[in-house]
Design an enzyme around this catalytic site. Structure first.
Site, PDB file in Angstrom:
ATOM      1  N   ARG A  88       1.197  -1.298  -0.072  1.00 10.36           N
ATOM      2  CA  ARG A  88       0.041  -0.010   0.432  1.00 10.36           C
ATOM      3  C   ARG A  88       0.923   0.926  -0.394  1.00 10.36           C
ATOM      4  O   ARG A  88       1.993   1.211   0.724  1.00 10.36           O
ATOM      5  CB  ARG A  88      -1.019   0.300   1.155  1.00 10.36           C
ATOM      6  CG  ARG A  88      -2.335  -1.177   1.356  1.00 10.36           C
ATOM      7  CD  ARG A  88      -2.989  -0.844   0.409  1.00 10.36           C
ATOM      8  NE  ARG A  88      -4.186  -2.289   0.092  1.00 10.36           N
ATOM      9  CZ  ARG A  88      -3.638  -2.597  -0.714  1.00 10.36           C
ATOM     10  NH1 ARG A  88      -2.787  -2.800  -2.044  1.00 10.36           N
ATOM     11  NH2 ARG A  88      -4.737  -3.951  -0.885  1.00 10.36           N
ATOM     12  N   GLU A 117      -3.423   7.088  -4.986  1.00 11.82           N
ATOM     13  CA  GLU A 117      -3.278   6.520  -6.399  1.00 11.82           C
ATOM     14  C   GLU A 117      -3.860   6.767  -7.084  1.00 11.82           C
ATOM     15  O   GLU A 117      -4.833   6.808  -7.099  1.00 11.82           O
ATOM     16  CB  GLU A 117      -3.383   4.482  -5.853  1.00 11.82           C
ATOM     17  CG  GLU A 117      -2.915   4.032  -6.495  1.00 11.82           C
ATOM     18  CD  GLU A 117      -2.811   2.218  -6.077  1.00 11.82           C
ATOM     19  OE1 GLU A 117      -1.540   2.981  -6.104  1.00 11.82           O
ATOM     20  OE2 GLU A 117      -4.215   1.957  -5.602  1.00 11.82           O
ATOM     21  N   HIS A 136      -0.131   0.113  -9.894  1.00 11.78           N
ATOM     22  CA  HIS A 136      -0.965  -1.234  -8.796  1.00 11.78           C
ATOM     23  C   HIS A 136      -1.305  -2.897  -9.901  1.00 11.78           C
ATOM     24  O   HIS A 136      -2.292  -3.151  -9.646  1.00 11.78           O
ATOM     25  CB  HIS A 136      -1.999  -0.689  -8.003  1.00 11.78           C
ATOM     26  CG  HIS A 136      -2.552  -1.252  -6.925  1.00 11.78           C
ATOM     27  ND1 HIS A 136      -3.373  -0.963  -5.855  1.00 11.78           N
ATOM     28  CD2 HIS A 136      -1.541  -2.767  -6.340  1.00 11.78           C
ATOM     29  CE1 HIS A 136      -3.096  -2.594  -4.956  1.00 11.78           C
ATOM     30  NE2 HIS A 136      -2.677  -2.775  -5.019  1.00 11.78           N
TER      31      HIS A 136
END
Length: 175
Positions: A88, A117, A136
């Site tokens: 994360r 993000e 990601h």
């Protein structure tokens, strides 16, 4: 040497297994302190950071881990070390990381997750030659997606057969 931060779960254990195939020494520092013959437990996070050539982050984001990799942690790393984050974004203090990369405190970073993000269009991470960003997608291998689809199909079949699995609800509540 690869150091896994919070790497005692399934993903960290797999990373440790792969690293050992490449002849790497594996150190792990984790609050859960699970032991395994595949790695050596580092007594402290600082010890892991100081001894690792690669540091890979595998811990969840919570009140204990937000900003865990801060300026002090980055300074504890070898100047030749690389930081990899697939966990994360908030586990790493982004401003401290940008400063460390600009000053060559560490050699580089590979970030599959950022905070926020995706990174803002004007994020300094975009312009750093020693930072590699991905959106990601580290989990999106064909095998991972197939396993996800197989699990969904198995869950639907189990539900239709009256044997629900992965049920969300409190004690005594039925799906």
């Amino acid at each position: 040497t690869i150091g896994l931060v919070g790497g005692t779960g399934a993903i960290g254990a797999k990373v440790a297994e792969i690293a050992r195939v490449f002849g790497m020494r594996v150190l792990v520092w984790s609050r859960s302190a699970r032991t395994c013959e595949a790695w050596e437990a580092a007594p402290t996070l600082h010890d892991l950071l100081a001894r690792s050539d690669f540091v890979s982050v595998h811990c969840p984001l919570n009140e204990h881990t937000r900003g865990l990799i801060d300026a002090d942690a980055l300074r504890a790393m070898k100047p030749t070390a690389y930081l990899v984050n697939t966990a994360r974004g908030g586990v790493i203090h982004q401003e401290a990381l940008v400063d460390a990369l600009r000053a060559n405190v560490i050699a580089g970073a590979g970030l599959d997750v950022q905070d926020p993000e995706p990174p803002e269009p004007d994020s300094p991470l975009w312009g750093l030659e020693n930072a590699t960003l991905s959106p990601h997608v580290g989990w999106k291998r064909v095998e991972t997606r197939q396993r996800l689809m197989d699990t969904v199909a198995e869950n639907v079949e189990a539900f239709l057969a009256g044997r629900p699995v992965n049920v969300v609800g409190g004690p005594g509540k039925k799906p």
